[in-house]
Design a protein around this motif. Structure first.
Motif, PDB file in Angstrom:
ATOM      1  N   THR A  92       3.514  -0.181   7.192  1.00  0.00           N
ATOM      2  CA  THR A  92       3.453   0.877   8.199  1.00  0.00           C
ATOM      3  C   THR A  92       4.603   0.765   9.248  1.00  0.00           C
ATOM      4  O   THR A  92       5.030   1.894   9.553  1.00  0.00           O
ATOM      5  N   SER A 103       0.676  -0.878  -4.775  1.00  0.00           N
ATOM      6  CA  SER A 103      -0.397  -1.962  -4.694  1.00  0.00           C
ATOM      7  C   SER A 103      -0.828  -2.929  -5.800  1.00  0.00           C
ATOM      8  O   SER A 103      -1.345  -3.965  -5.736  1.00  0.00           O
ATOM      9  N   TYR A 109       0.798  -1.118   0.255  1.00  0.00           N
ATOM     10  CA  TYR A 109       0.008  -0.156   0.112  1.00  0.00           C
ATOM     11  C   TYR A 109       0.963   1.294  -0.140  1.00  0.00           C
ATOM     12  O   TYR A 109       2.019   1.407   0.595  1.00  0.00           O
ATOM     13  N   TRP A 138      -4.240  -4.282   7.734  1.00  0.00           N
ATOM     14  CA  TRP A 138      -5.691  -3.397   7.197  1.00  0.00           C
ATOM     15  C   TRP A 138      -6.540  -4.254   6.920  1.00  0.00           C
ATOM     16  O   TRP A 138      -6.287  -5.402   6.237  1.00  0.00           O
ATOM     17  N   PRO A 198       0.464  -3.499   4.059  1.00  0.00           N
ATOM     18  CA  PRO A 198       0.899  -2.005   4.527  1.00  0.00           C
ATOM     19  C   PRO A 198       2.283  -1.995   4.963  1.00  0.00           C
ATOM     20  O   PRO A 198       2.297  -2.625   6.048  1.00  0.00           O
ATOM     21  N   LEU A 212       1.415   4.762   1.492  1.00  0.00           N
ATOM     22  CA  LEU A 212       0.907   5.260   2.809  1.00  0.00           C
ATOM     23  C   LEU A 212       0.848   6.722   2.477  1.00  0.00           C
ATOM     24  O   LEU A 212       0.567   7.694   3.556  1.00  0.00           O
TER      25      LEU A 212
END
Length: 829
Positions: free
Chosen positions: A85, A755, A8, A820, A83, A10
């Motif tokens: 993250t 993605s 993903y 997510w 993700p 961000l």
């Protein structure tokens, strides 16, 4: 199977995603994390690392990518993107530049990521002090072995095992004897006495210092040119002339004025430099040009490499519009007044900045914009400015001597400054006209969108009109500029002059379009609130005078029946091509072999001064880099992003059977010394010899692990397995990764665009956008652990300890919290 799952975005994290995908495609490294070897070598006490957090979070990310890929293979559907993250959070805490949502350099992120992983997994718990000794004329193999072992005394990890190589750095300077004609540091300059040579020439003593320095990424310079060939489209004031696509040669650090001068000198253009307005056009909207001119080197809409694409029409993103002639004061008079307005002297001699002064100002993020002074404090010497195109939320206060303030147009460009550069009078407004189609919305959306939808098409018109015109004058002027594709038989078909735009008492026939006042994007009204869902304030034909802002945006909403029956849309797209464009296209298709980049890397460069400990003087010198030993995984970085822009040169690089040994220094051609070689030797020396065996002599090349070839005698051929690509210019762009999943013979290449993951053909891997390339040496087996020292291989057979299991559980729990819930799958086609 290696992972081929997307990541993903961000928020401006394409640089991070592309680097992570290429590193995850390094099968040997990914298997190291998948088998939890990182838990057995974690070094949380290293002050240079992240207390093990980066290694744990990166391992979790690799596991998630593989898990998603396995689910995708089992179900036959698109896997869920992951993700990144936690990796971004740890990197942002360690390196604050990655904590923001600004665009960053993928090469810089990759370099710091590898360094962070190395420190978290460093097998050396207590780093000893080890001084670097000078070569003093000793043979290269002896000095190299000493420097490499000294480096390994402090640095041993899986990153070093895979990515670390060494370069040879040669520093040379000379001194004229018996008395050097140089100046000692700190002494006053004096004339030295001529040396007593007894009729002989002074002896020149040459000094050489050789050092061997580690690298995990090889940065290669690219051949540079003094001039760039930029592509643009010129729109003439005369509507009878179709737009002209051309190329102009400009200096690398050119200004907008340099660009205008270059265009005016092109044969056949016939437009003087003071009658050209330079801007960017994208999706039918007009923007100020960027000073990174390299982004305009692409071939218009057909070249993805520079982002020069527009959904509206096949034109260049850089545009030049011919501007009518106005009666204005001379350039010298205007410049004098501007200088007088910019800076004056108060009663006590201090600098005085007037309100409404136009300046270039650097914002808090380091980017330059054109701005207007709205407040000035003479006591603190601080000005408050508002940036062009931004509301009051972005106003900043800056000290005039902070280095963040510069004269207008010296560091930044904007639409307003471009108008000032054209020396236009104050009573002239700039009108940007966008062609639109208007559709009825589907019934389900009518309640939310006002029932209609507008779509921009074709090139916008950029006009400069005097204030005080009526609405009919505006209709008349626009229709006259469009008669080439919107015929109006009763209108004069001549090039309109600025003073000849007065419309007749009644427009006959009636204009086949409606003009609406819109905001800069062209979809919403310039006056109504956003929740009114108004597509623009209608300007009805009348003799009423219209008040326009300094830069007005007007939508030309063509009548639907007129579009279908009369409007010649093909004529709107027709453009002439100048011969300079064809010549520039041939130059852009010329490729540079990667061997030229290696040659530039090994070129000798001059250094202003170095300190010589022999005579305790600072002396001019030369420095030369050469490759000495190569790692199993060779990461090559092309230095495209340089001061002043981006080098868009197409570099040819091999996919299979790349032999970099041709670029090694002569003393390394035997291949008797390597980082991995020395690491195996040091690991084996720490082990007790088995019965009947003996410790390995440091003077004899140590073999690799049992059953493998000698690391020193390994096959030198490399195969490409991943590429980081950068699209756009130095001021902004997009990163996309290519990676091969599988073996060299049967692997499949994938394109990782955040993605979105798609298959690509191998012949599409080498492009002009290549930024960082990853090569794997052929002797690196993707199945066994030959690349690791014997001690680390033995960790495989040892089960996880209680503490290591706790770390694994905590990392898994952290990954679960970071996951997510998304219905968007990772499309693989």
């Amino acid at each position: 199977m290696m992972a081929h799952t997307g990541l993903y975005n961000l928020g401006n994290t394409c640089f991070l995603n592309s680097a992570l995908q290429c590193l995850a495609a390094t099968s040997a490294l990914s298997r190291y994390f998948l088998f939890n070897l990182h838990l057995k070598e974690l070094n949380p006490s290293n002050p240079l690392g992240t207390a093990g957090h980066l290694a744990l979070q990166y391992a979790t990310l690799v596991i998630q990518l593989h898990k998603s890929t396995l689910e995708q293979t089992a179900t036959g559907t698109g896997g869920t993107p992951v993700p990144p993250t936690k990796v971004r959070a740890v990197m942002g805490k360690k390196y604050p530049q990655f904590a923001s949502y600004q665009q960053q350099d993928a090469q810089e992120f990759l370099s710091l990521l590898m360094d962070g992983l190395h420190e978290d997994l460093n097998r050396v718990l207590d780093k000893p002090y080890h001084p670097i000794t000078d070569s003093k004329g000793r043979p290269d193999p002896e000095v190299a072995l000493e420097h490499i072992k000294g480096f390994l005394l402090r640095n041993r990890s899986v990153i070093i095992d895979l990515f670390c190589g060494f370069t040879k750095s040669t520093l040379e300077w000379e001194i004229t004897a018996p008395k050097a004609e140089v100046q000692r540091e700190g002494e006053e300059k004096q004339e030295s006495e001529p040396p007593q040579t007894n009729g002989q020439k002074p002896e020149v003593k040459r000094y050489t210092s050789v050092k061997f320095e580690p690298f995990t990424m090889l940065s290669l310079p690219l051949p540079m040119r003094k001039y760039l060939s930029i592509n643009l489209t010129l729109v003439f004031l005369n509507p009878a002339r179709a737009p002209l696509r051309l190329s102009a040669a400009i200096p690398i650090n050119a200004t907008v004025r340099n660009v205008r001068e270059a265009i005016s000198r092109i044969p056949g253009v016939g437009v003087s430099e003071n009658k050209l307005f330079i801007c960017e056009v994208y999706e039918g909207r007009v923007y100020p040009p960027q000073t990174d001119w390299s982004r305009y080197m692409g071939d218009g809409a057909n070249n993805e490499s520079n982002g020069n694409t527009s959904p509206c029409t096949e034109h260049d993103i850089l545009m030049a519009y011919e501007v009518p002639v106005f009666d204005t004061e001379d350039e010298e008079g205007k410049e004098g007044k501007l200088e007088e307005k910019l800076e004056g002297k108060g009663k006590s001699g201090e600098v005085v900045i007037a309100i409404d002064t136009r300046l270039d100002v650097q914002d808090r993020y380091g980017k330059w914009y054109c701005a207007t002074v709205i407040d000035w404090d003479p006591d603190t010497q601080i000005i408050t400015v508002t940036f062009d195109g931004y509301d009051s939320r972005y106003d900043e206060s800056v000290h005039i001597k902070s280095g963040r303030v510069a004269p207008l147009n010296s560091r930044a460009t904007s639409m307003r400054s471009a108008r000032e550069d054209l020396n236009l009078p104050d009573d002239v407004v700039q009108v940007v006209c966008m062609h639109r189609r208007v559709y009825a919305q589907p019934k389900a959306k009518q309640a939310l969108r006002g029932g209609i939808r507008a779509e921009i098409f074709s090139l916008p018109l950029v006009m400069f009109l005097s204030k005080g015109n009526t609405v009919n004058d505006l209709y008349y002027a626009i229709w006259r500029r469009t008669w080439r594709y919107a015929p109006a038989p009763l209108l004069p078909q001549t090039a309109p002059h600025q003073n000849d735009i007065k419309a007749p008492a009644t427009l006959n026939p009636k204009a086949p379009f409606c003009l609406r006042l819109v905001e800069s994007k062209g979809f919403a009204c310039a006056r109504c609130p956003w929740d009114a869902y108004c597509i623009g304030l209608p300007l009805k034909e009348s003799e009423e005078k219209i008040e326009l802002d300094e830069t007005a945006h007007i939508a030309i909403d063509w009548d639907d029946k007129y579009i279908k029956e009369v409007l010649n849309e093909r004529a709107m797209e027709v453009m002439d091509v100048h011969k300079t464009r064809k010549k520039a296209l041939l130059e852009q298709r010329r490729h540079v072999d990667i061997g030229r980049c290696f040659a530039r890397f090994t070129e000798r460069e001059k250094i202003k001064e170095v300190y010589c400990s022999q005579v305790k003087l600072h002396l001019p010198a030369t420095k030369k880099f050469e490759l000495y030993c190569l790692p199993p995984i060779l990461v090559v970085h092309l230095k495209r992003l340089v001061q002043g822009g981006k080098i868009q040169t197409f570099v040819d690089f091999p996919i299979h059977s790349f032999d970099p040994t041709a670029y090694l220094t002569e003393s390394a051609k035997g291949g008797s010394v390597s980082v991995q070689h020395c690491a195996h030797e040091m690991e084996n020396k720490q082990r007790k010899p088995k019965a009947g065996g003996s410790p390995i002599s440091p003077s004899v090349p140590a073999p690799g692990p049992p059953g493998s070839k000698s690391m020193a005698m390994a096959a030198p051929l490399y195969d490409l397995y991943a590429v980081i690509n950068h699209y756009g210019g130095a001021g902004g762009g997009h990163y996309v990764a290519f990676a091969r999943v599988g073996t060299e013979k049967s692997g499949t290449w994938f394109r990782f665009d955040d993605s979105a993951v798609t298959r690509i053909a191998e012949e599409d891997v080498v492009t002009r956008n290549a930024y960082v390339m990853f090569y794997r040496r052929r002797d690196i087996n993707q199945v066994n652990w030959d690349f690791l020292p014997q001690r680390t291989q033995e960790l495989l057979r040892r089960p996880l300890s209680a503490e290591e299991k706790t770390l694994a559980d905590q990392a898994a729990a952290s990954a679960a919290r970071a996951s997510w819930t998304s219905n968007a799958g990772c499309t693989v086609s």
